[in-house]
Motif scaffolding. Sequence first.
Motif, PDB file in Angstrom:
ATOM      1  N   TYR A 150       0.834  -1.207   0.000  1.00 36.57           N
ATOM      2  CA  TYR A 150       0.000   0.000   0.000  1.00 36.57           C
ATOM      3  C   TYR A 150       0.870   1.259   0.000  1.00 36.57           C
ATOM      4  O   TYR A 150       0.570   2.224  -0.710  1.00 36.57           O
ATOM      5  CB  TYR A 150      -0.940  -0.012   1.215  1.00 36.57           C
ATOM      6  CG  TYR A 150      -1.960   1.091   1.186  1.00 36.57           C
ATOM      7  CD1 TYR A 150      -2.975   1.089   0.240  1.00 36.57           C
ATOM      8  CD2 TYR A 150      -1.903   2.154   2.081  1.00 36.57           C
ATOM      9  CE1 TYR A 150      -3.913   2.094   0.196  1.00 36.57           C
ATOM     10  CE2 TYR A 150      -2.837   3.167   2.043  1.00 36.57           C
ATOM     11  CZ  TYR A 150      -3.841   3.128   1.105  1.00 36.57           C
ATOM     12  OH  TYR A 150      -4.764   4.131   1.065  1.00 36.57           O
ATOM     13  N   LYS A 151       1.961   1.233   0.753  1.00 38.94           N
ATOM     14  CA  LYS A 151       2.892   2.370   0.734  1.00 38.94           C
ATOM     15  C   LYS A 151       3.471   2.566  -0.663  1.00 38.94           C
ATOM     16  O   LYS A 151       3.633   3.693  -1.129  1.00 38.94           O
ATOM     17  CB  LYS A 151       4.037   2.151   1.731  1.00 38.94           C
ATOM     18  CG  LYS A 151       3.667   2.386   3.163  1.00 38.94           C
ATOM     19  CD  LYS A 151       4.860   2.138   4.070  1.00 38.94           C
ATOM     20  CE  LYS A 151       4.469   2.195   5.524  1.00 38.94           C
ATOM     21  NZ  LYS A 151       5.605   1.856   6.405  1.00 38.94           N
ATOM     22  N   LYS A 152       3.776   1.453  -1.316  1.00 42.36           N
ATOM     23  CA  LYS A 152       4.317   1.533  -2.676  1.00 42.36           C
ATOM     24  C   LYS A 152       3.281   2.111  -3.633  1.00 42.36           C
ATOM     25  O   LYS A 152       3.616   2.923  -4.504  1.00 42.36           O
ATOM     26  CB  LYS A 152       4.757   0.136  -3.143  1.00 42.36           C
ATOM     27  CG  LYS A 152       5.363   0.108  -4.518  1.00 42.36           C
ATOM     28  CD  LYS A 152       6.669   0.856  -4.571  1.00 42.36           C
ATOM     29  CE  LYS A 152       7.280   0.747  -5.939  1.00 42.36           C
ATOM     30  NZ  LYS A 152       8.484   1.525  -6.059  1.00 42.36           N
ATOM     31  N   PHE A 153       2.008   1.717  -3.472  1.00 42.82           N
ATOM     32  CA  PHE A 153       0.942   2.286  -4.298  1.00 42.82           C
ATOM     33  C   PHE A 153       0.870   3.802  -4.124  1.00 42.82           C
ATOM     34  O   PHE A 153       0.661   4.535  -5.084  1.00 42.82           O
ATOM     35  CB  PHE A 153      -0.418   1.692  -3.948  1.00 42.82           C
ATOM     36  CG  PHE A 153      -0.627   0.284  -4.420  1.00 42.82           C
ATOM     37  CD1 PHE A 153       0.177  -0.303  -5.381  1.00 42.82           C
ATOM     38  CD2 PHE A 153      -1.668  -0.466  -3.895  1.00 42.82           C
ATOM     39  CE1 PHE A 153      -0.026  -1.590  -5.794  1.00 42.82           C
ATOM     40  CE2 PHE A 153      -1.885  -1.764  -4.320  1.00 42.82           C
ATOM     41  CZ  PHE A 153      -1.059  -2.324  -5.267  1.00 42.82           C
ATOM     42  N   TRP A 160       0.339   6.510 -13.301  1.00 41.47           N
ATOM     43  CA  TRP A 160       0.263   5.060 -13.121  1.00 41.47           C
ATOM     44  C   TRP A 160      -1.141   4.661 -12.672  1.00 41.47           C
ATOM     45  O   TRP A 160      -1.662   3.635 -13.073  1.00 41.47           O
ATOM     46  CB  TRP A 160       1.311   4.615 -12.102  1.00 41.47           C
ATOM     47  CG  TRP A 160       1.390   3.131 -11.913  1.00 41.47           C
ATOM     48  CD1 TRP A 160       2.027   2.229 -12.705  1.00 41.47           C
ATOM     49  CD2 TRP A 160       0.808   2.372 -10.845  1.00 41.47           C
ATOM     50  NE1 TRP A 160       1.878   0.960 -12.214  1.00 41.47           N
ATOM     51  CE2 TRP A 160       1.135   1.023 -11.062  1.00 41.47           C
ATOM     52  CE3 TRP A 160       0.042   2.694  -9.739  1.00 41.47           C
ATOM     53  CZ2 TRP A 160       0.729   0.017 -10.209  1.00 41.47           C
ATOM     54  CZ3 TRP A 160      -0.346   1.684  -8.894  1.00 41.47           C
ATOM     55  CH2 TRP A 160      -0.011   0.356  -9.122  1.00 41.47           C
ATOM     56  N   HIS A 161      -1.761   5.475 -11.835  1.00 41.40           N
ATOM     57  CA  HIS A 161      -3.099   5.184 -11.320  1.00 41.40           C
ATOM     58  C   HIS A 161      -4.191   5.429 -12.369  1.00 41.40           C
ATOM     59  O   HIS A 161      -5.306   4.946 -12.203  1.00 41.40           O
ATOM     60  CB  HIS A 161      -3.394   6.032 -10.073  1.00 41.40           C
ATOM     61  CG  HIS A 161      -2.551   5.646  -8.901  1.00 41.40           C
ATOM     62  ND1 HIS A 161      -2.811   4.555  -8.140  1.00 41.40           N
ATOM     63  CD2 HIS A 161      -1.433   6.209  -8.370  1.00 41.40           C
ATOM     64  CE1 HIS A 161      -1.919   4.451  -7.171  1.00 41.40           C
ATOM     65  NE2 HIS A 161      -1.072   5.449  -7.296  1.00 41.40           N
ATOM     66  N   GLU A 162      -3.885   6.171 -13.421  1.00 38.53           N
ATOM     67  CA  GLU A 162      -4.877   6.432 -14.465  1.00 38.53           C
ATOM     68  C   GLU A 162      -5.074   5.245 -15.402  1.00 38.53           C
ATOM     69  O   GLU A 162      -6.062   5.182 -16.118  1.00 38.53           O
ATOM     70  CB  GLU A 162      -4.471   7.681 -15.259  1.00 38.53           C
ATOM     71  CG  GLU A 162      -4.589   8.945 -14.431  1.00 38.53           C
ATOM     72  CD  GLU A 162      -4.062  10.168 -15.163  1.00 38.53           C
ATOM     73  OE1 GLU A 162      -3.532  10.026 -16.288  1.00 38.53           O
ATOM     74  OE2 GLU A 162      -4.176  11.259 -14.590  1.00 38.53           O
ATOM     75  N   GLU A 167      -6.601   0.917 -11.416  1.00 41.38           N
ATOM     76  CA  GLU A 167      -7.597   1.720 -10.701  1.00 41.38           C
ATOM     77  C   GLU A 167      -7.649   1.286  -9.245  1.00 41.38           C
ATOM     78  O   GLU A 167      -7.277   0.164  -8.896  1.00 41.38           O
ATOM     79  CB  GLU A 167      -8.965   1.549 -11.353  1.00 41.38           C
ATOM     80  CG  GLU A 167      -9.057   2.195 -12.716  1.00 41.38           C
ATOM     81  CD  GLU A 167     -10.412   1.972 -13.367  1.00 41.38           C
ATOM     82  OE1 GLU A 167     -11.210   1.184 -12.840  1.00 41.38           O
ATOM     83  OE2 GLU A 167     -10.652   2.594 -14.407  1.00 41.38           O
ATOM     84  N   SER A 168      -8.159   2.153  -8.403  1.00 47.05           N
ATOM     85  CA  SER A 168      -8.127   1.883  -6.959  1.00 47.05           C
ATOM     86  C   SER A 168      -8.916   0.627  -6.581  1.00 47.05           C
ATOM     87  O   SER A 168      -8.481  -0.142  -5.717  1.00 47.05           O
ATOM     88  CB  SER A 168      -8.671   3.087  -6.193  1.00 47.05           C
ATOM     89  OG  SER A 168     -10.020   3.341  -6.558  1.00 47.05           O
ATOM     90  N   GLY A 169     -10.045   0.396  -7.206  1.00 45.34           N
ATOM     91  CA  GLY A 169     -10.829  -0.794  -6.899  1.00 45.34           C
ATOM     92  C   GLY A 169     -10.109  -2.074  -7.277  1.00 45.34           C
ATOM     93  O   GLY A 169     -10.115  -3.058  -6.527  1.00 45.34           O
TER      94      GLY A 169
END
Length: 186
Positions: A150-153, A160-162, A167-169
């Motif tokens: 989670y820290k790495k996320f 990267w999250h786009e 995605e977060s889910g």
Amino acid sequence: THSPITKTINSQLQPEEVKVQLEKSSAESQKELKAPEKKKQKEKKNEAGFFKVFAKLYAFYGKDEKMNIFLCIASSIGIGVTGPFNALIIANYLETLLDTSDPDFNSRSGFLSLMYVVLAVAALITMMIQRTAFGVLGENIAIKVRKDVYKKFLTMHISWHEDPKNESGVLSTTLAKDAESLSNII
């Protein structure tokens, strides 16, 4: 299926063609012989990889869990020791039952029955300790891995999250499943 030699005899090939056919068949048979060797090497590699992964997990996440790891090992040894003792008690009990005319029959059979009950209680206690220790160890390591991932996320670049696969889910579901799998393996 026929062997290459039978095919060459049946098809009336020229000697040069026979030589080519034999070379092809020997090359194919060598490949077939090497395939199981490659498979064995790949399996050994996977086994080594499996143990390397767990060695790394315990090296990074097991430092605080030394007492728990000791309990896991000690209780596993305790469970392993109860099997031979079980066999000894049953063998002695059967020997006692063969000679019912012995004057010590009642006291000996009572003692062996008591020893069997003591062994059962010891096995129950060590099994409970083992299951609890392994469960706690697995959960603690899974929590530590989950926190680190989670820290790495959180440190990843926003682009990267786009990406739809990040995605977060999707990430939280994957993280939960992988952490649960890790906990179950241990």
